[in-house]
Design a protein around this motif. Structure first.
Motif, mmCIF file in Angstrom:
data_model
loop_
_atom_site.group_PDB
_atom_site.id
_atom_site.type_symbol
_atom_site.label_atom_id
_atom_site.label_comp_id
_atom_site.label_asym_id
_atom_site.label_seq_id
_atom_site.Cartn_x
_atom_site.Cartn_y
_atom_site.Cartn_z
ATOM 1 N N GLY A 124 0.804 -1.209 0.000
ATOM 2 C CA GLY A 124 0.000 0.000 0.000
ATOM 3 C C GLY A 124 0.833 1.253 0.000
ATOM 4 N N LYS A 125 0.332 2.306 -0.566
ATOM 5 C CA LYS A 125 1.023 3.583 -0.557
ATOM 6 C C LYS A 125 0.092 4.649 -0.005
ATOM 7 C CE LYS A 125 0.108 4.617 -5.457
ATOM 8 N NZ LYS A 125 -1.173 5.076 -5.384
ATOM 9 N N SER A 126 0.660 5.629 0.697
ATOM 10 C CA SER A 126 -0.126 6.738 1.206
ATOM 11 C C SER A 126 0.060 7.908 0.268
ATOM 12 C CB SER A 126 0.331 7.116 2.612
ATOM 13 O OG SER A 126 0.082 6.092 3.509
ATOM 14 N N GLN A 127 -0.711 7.937 -0.774
ATOM 15 C CA GLN A 127 -0.619 9.056 -1.691
ATOM 16 C C GLN A 127 -1.654 10.070 -1.226
ATOM 17 O OE1 GLN A 127 -0.515 7.643 -5.660
ATOM 18 N NE2 GLN A 127 0.313 9.520 -6.482
ATOM 19 N N ALA A 150 5.467 9.994 -3.635
ATOM 20 C CA ALA A 150 4.650 8.867 -4.072
ATOM 21 C C ALA A 150 5.184 8.314 -5.381
ATOM 22 C CB ALA A 150 3.192 9.310 -4.238
ATOM 23 N N THR A 151 5.211 6.999 -5.494
ATOM 24 C CA THR A 151 5.760 6.370 -6.691
ATOM 25 C C THR A 151 4.803 6.424 -7.862
ATOM 26 O OG1 THR A 151 7.111 4.871 -5.395
ATOM 27 C CG2 THR A 151 6.624 4.210 -7.628
ATOM 28 N N LEU A 152 3.577 5.991 -7.627
ATOM 29 C CA LEU A 152 2.630 5.880 -8.729
ATOM 30 C C LEU A 152 1.820 7.155 -8.863
ATOM 31 C CD1 LEU A 152 1.312 2.290 -8.115
ATOM 32 C CD2 LEU A 152 3.119 3.024 -9.653
ATOM 33 N N ASP A 160 5.809 10.360 -12.327
ATOM 34 C CA ASP A 160 5.950 11.811 -12.399
ATOM 35 C C ASP A 160 6.889 12.351 -11.330
ATOM 36 O OD1 ASP A 160 2.812 12.723 -10.732
ATOM 37 O OD2 ASP A 160 4.503 11.479 -10.121
ATOM 38 N N ASN A 161 7.613 11.485 -10.625
ATOM 39 C CA ASN A 161 8.490 12.004 -9.589
ATOM 40 C C ASN A 161 9.897 11.445 -9.690
ATOM 41 O OD1 ASN A 161 7.884 9.386 -8.762
ATOM 42 N ND2 ASN A 161 8.355 9.884 -6.635
ATOM 43 N N ASP A 162 10.316 11.044 -10.913
ATOM 44 C CA ASP A 162 11.661 10.502 -11.064
ATOM 45 C C ASP A 162 12.714 11.491 -10.581
ATOM 46 O OD1 ASP A 162 10.981 8.693 -14.147
ATOM 47 O OD2 ASP A 162 10.689 8.160 -12.055
ATOM 48 N N ASP A 163 12.467 12.768 -10.858
ATOM 49 C CA ASP A 163 13.469 13.761 -10.502
ATOM 50 C C ASP A 163 13.565 13.960 -9.003
ATOM 51 O OD1 ASP A 163 12.745 15.772 -13.412
ATOM 52 O OD2 ASP A 163 14.276 14.232 -13.099
ATOM 53 N N ILE A 184 8.222 7.021 0.525
ATOM 54 C CA ILE A 184 9.646 6.985 0.186
ATOM 55 C C ILE A 184 10.108 5.550 -0.028
ATOM 56 C CG2 ILE A 184 11.965 7.274 1.164
ATOM 57 C CD1 ILE A 184 10.961 9.916 2.356
ATOM 58 N N PHE A 185 9.713 4.660 0.872
ATOM 59 C CA PHE A 185 10.205 3.293 0.747
ATOM 60 C C PHE A 185 9.449 2.497 -0.314
ATOM 61 C CE2 PHE A 185 12.283 4.500 4.640
ATOM 62 C CZ PHE A 185 13.552 4.032 4.358
#
Length: 698
Positions: free
Chosen positions: A2-5, A366-368, A394-397, A466-467
């Motif tokens: 799960g992610k907390s976006q 957030a990754t996704l 959208d957060n590669d940078d 982050i993780f």
């Protein structure tokens, strides 16, 4: 995983300031627990008085009585104070109107959703809507000729504007109906006018406008489109954010300036992508604005120091003479606060600014990306173990700004990433004695407790994202750094040891929320340092851990299993199982592997008996067993052979098949869960066949 976006609905950027979930429900209970119940009736009576002074006094008294006192607030609610105050917004005397909106604003902030919903249902929008053009006209007059009106008049107007804007902000988070009504008011130009004229206005209304703009542009397409349509608006927001990047936040004469900059950065993130020809469209927002601005913010505060300061102020307050009882002769003043009260509010404001920065960072980490409009709802809850290869992140940078995640960077991940962002977050998740409501009594200062607990939760959510990002990045250099793994793994358990395991009972919701998110962080850490957790835990033992966490592997495994059994939340069960799977992969912990494997097998169906954990956790447990024992050459595979796990898996196949077949595809997330279940069922059958083919080795 799960992610907390960004939460899509009902997110309060400024949560209930004075928590009241520890109080019993009902008017009788409120009356019994309030120390000011005898003062309620005179207020209600004077609110309808023909005497202007009495009506004004009643409005001001409401603000004074509810301060840090949820019992009295509830008691006033039961006496229809909201309806009475809304009536006063159309009072014939301006002074009464000013005090009424001030009281309503305080009720919004202190009371949260319930009071905001009541205000909307009682048609507060109508008078508020009428105030906006009047404020705009007066503001234009003040800016055109600043000497024309006396400072006392300006102060009243600016305070009035701040209260109106703050009330609208709170209402916009109440429901979609309230948000739609506020959208129809065309507030964006009104709010931007305060930001554009910020150098000529007090910081209070400017901050309120920035906060309202940030909230309105959060997943709210009409507001987003309006901001994006005006390059001047975007330029203004970018200027506000950029001008604070190089400032020392601790030396600011007014912390509201820094908070306004944080909100401007958050609003810019809300409206991404920014279209050309705006100059901001050529700026790497996260890399050049968000991270440089917010990293110093989250490092600017010491939780322990704030707690000590609050405790000292409360002790001083208790020794001061009591405030004179409310009377019409010596009526309370809206702006009358002691030095101690101002100091306490200042500390709370600093905590809220850090909380806000963490909320924005959580989105940046957030990754996704968010689900695009039009994507079927049941695809939003997809299994996070499977990353779509052609997805555009959208957060590669954001990650590139911290470390080289694609390969073995020459720079140490510890210095380039952990030190700059994760270590400050680990400090912010460590609770103090004021962080959560005591189990047996209310906090000595509820606003500080509310702010601290919200800050801890936001910091944990940021770590979770982050993780998740690092898991998907597959950095060999980071996974090889056991010092980094030790820092974060033990830091999470240190926090949990201070949160405690007593998460049930009135007022303890934030403790439960910390555990829920923290297990997701542990799962992320476990995946980054897969197979190395036992070594990590023993590498640098954390001295602050309480007894149940002093044996890193065995006791932490027990805690996770107990939590998985105790919770009714299937998503939390899945995270517990995922974390246990990561612990089971350590080749030097054969005993821990057996303990975990036996537990995971106990979550599978047996014969005609269904899984005790529920369908989604059962699917996760089956997948975990397959993954753990996919390589029969590992040292802990002896547990699989000696425990005759293949026979136990065979016994579960029919139950797994039946449970998967019973998944309702029409429910939210059902289609994805069914697809995942079908895949795991097929993998389970193939795995059993494979292990049977190795019978001579088993």
């Amino acid at each position: 995983m799960g992610k907390s976006q960004k939460k899509k609905a009902m997110r309060r950027h400024n949560p209930m300031r004075v928590p009241d979930s520890h109080l019993p429900k009902g008017l009788t209970a409120a009356s019994e627990s309030s120390s000011k119940s005898t003062e309620i009736l005179p207020i209600i009576q004077k609110m309808e008085s023909t005497d202007v002074a009495e009506r004004k006094w009643a409005c001001v008294a409401v603000s004074n009585l509810i301060q840090n006192d949820p019992s009295t607030r509830r008691l006033l609610q039961g006496k229809n104070i909201v309806g009475s105050l809304i009536t006063r917004l159309t009072d014939s005397e301006e002074e009464v109107v000013v005090e009424a909106i001030g009281a309503l604003r305080n009720l919004c902030i202190d009371g949260g959703y319930d009071i905001c919903a009541e205000m909307y249902n009682k048609n507060i929008i109508t008078p508020l809507k009428s105030f906006v053009p009047k404020i705009s006209s007066t503001l234009t007059t003040f800016l055109a000729d600043s000497k024309r009106s006396p400072d006392s008049v300006k102060r009243i107007v600016y305070d009035f504007a701040e209260n109106v804007i703050t009330t609208l902000w709170c209402l916009s988070e109440t429901s979609n109906k309230a948000l739609n009504a506020i959208n129809e008011m065309n507030l964006i130009p009104f709010l931007m006018s305060f930001l554009a004229a910020r150098e000529h206005l007090p910081n209070g209304p400017v901050l309120a406008a920035a906060q309202s703009l940030y909230v309105l542009t959060d997943d709210n397409i009409p507001a987003i489109k309006e901001v994006k349509s005006d390059a001047g608006y975007i330029s203004c927001l970018l200027s506000i954010a950029q001008q604070e990047i190089n400032h020392d936040l601790n030396s600011q004469t007014d912390p509201r300036i820094a908070t306004t900059a944080v909100l401007a950065a958050g609003t810019l993130r809300n409206i991404l992508p920014i279209p050309p020809p705006s100059a901001a469209s050529f700026v790497d927002l996260d890399k050049e604005v968000v991270l440089p601005l917010l990293q110093p913010v989250i490092s600017s505060i010491s939780i322990a120091s704030v707690t000590n300061a609050v405790q000292e102020l409360i002790q001083r307050q208790e020794t001061e003479p009591p405030v004179e009882k409310l009377s019409l002769k010596h009526g309370p003043q809206s702006d009358h606060k002691s030095d101690i009260e101002r100091d306490l509010e200042g500390l709370e404001a600093k905590l809220r600014t850090v909380q806000l920065a963490l909320e924005i960072l959580t989105g940046a980490c957030a990754t996704l990306p968010d689900v695009e409009p039009g994507l079927p709802a049941d695809q939003e809850d997809g299994d996070d173990d499977e990353i779509i290869e052609d997805e555009t992140f959208d957060n590669d940078d954001v990650m590139d700004a911290e470390m080289d995640v694609e390969g073995d960077s020459a720079a140490s991940p510890k210095s380039a990433f952990i030190t700059s962002l994760v270590e400050p977050l680990l400090a912010l998740i460590q609770p103090t004695s004021l962080s959560f409501p005591p189990l047996a009594a209310p906090s000595i200062h509820p606003p500080t407790t509310s702010a601290l607990s919200a800050l801890h939760v936001c910091a944990m959510e940021c770590l979770n994202n982050i993780f998740l990002s690092l898991t998907d990045a597959h950095s060999n250099s980071l996974s090889a750094d056991l010092n980094a793994g030790s820092t974060v793994w033990n830091g999470i358990w240190s926090s949990l040891s201070l949160v405690g395991t007593q998460t049930t009972g009135l007022g303890q919701e934030k403790r439960q929320e910390m555990w829920n998110i923290a297990v997701g962080v542990l799962w992320g850490i476990g995946r980054v340092w897969r197979g190395k957790i036992a070594s990590i835990s023993m590498h640098t033992p954390t001295q602050s851990l309480i007894k149940i966490f002093q044996t890193p592997v065995a006791e932490q495994v027990q805690v996770l299993m107990q939590l998985c059994d105790a919770t009714s939340d299937e998503h939390l069960k899945v995270k517990c199982i995922g974390t246990l799977e990561c612990l089971a992969h350590n080749t030097n912990s054969v005993d821990a592997n057996k303990t975990i494997a036996d537990y995971l097998l106990s979550l599978l169906p047996s014969g005609s008996a269904p899984s005790k954990a529920g369908t989604e956790p059962m699917i996760q447990a089956a997948s975990a067993i397959i993954d753990i024992y996919s390589d029969e050459g590992l040292p802990y595979d002896i547990n699989f052979r000696q425990g005759k796990y293949v026979e136990r898996l065979v016994d579960s196949v029919d139950g797994v098949r039946k449970a998967v077949k019973g998944i309702d595809r029409h429910k939210l997330g059902g289609r994805e869960l069914r697809r995942r279940g079908d895949e795991v069922r097929d993998n389970l059958i193939a795995f059993i066949q494979y292990r049977r083919s190795l019978r001579f080795k088993d």
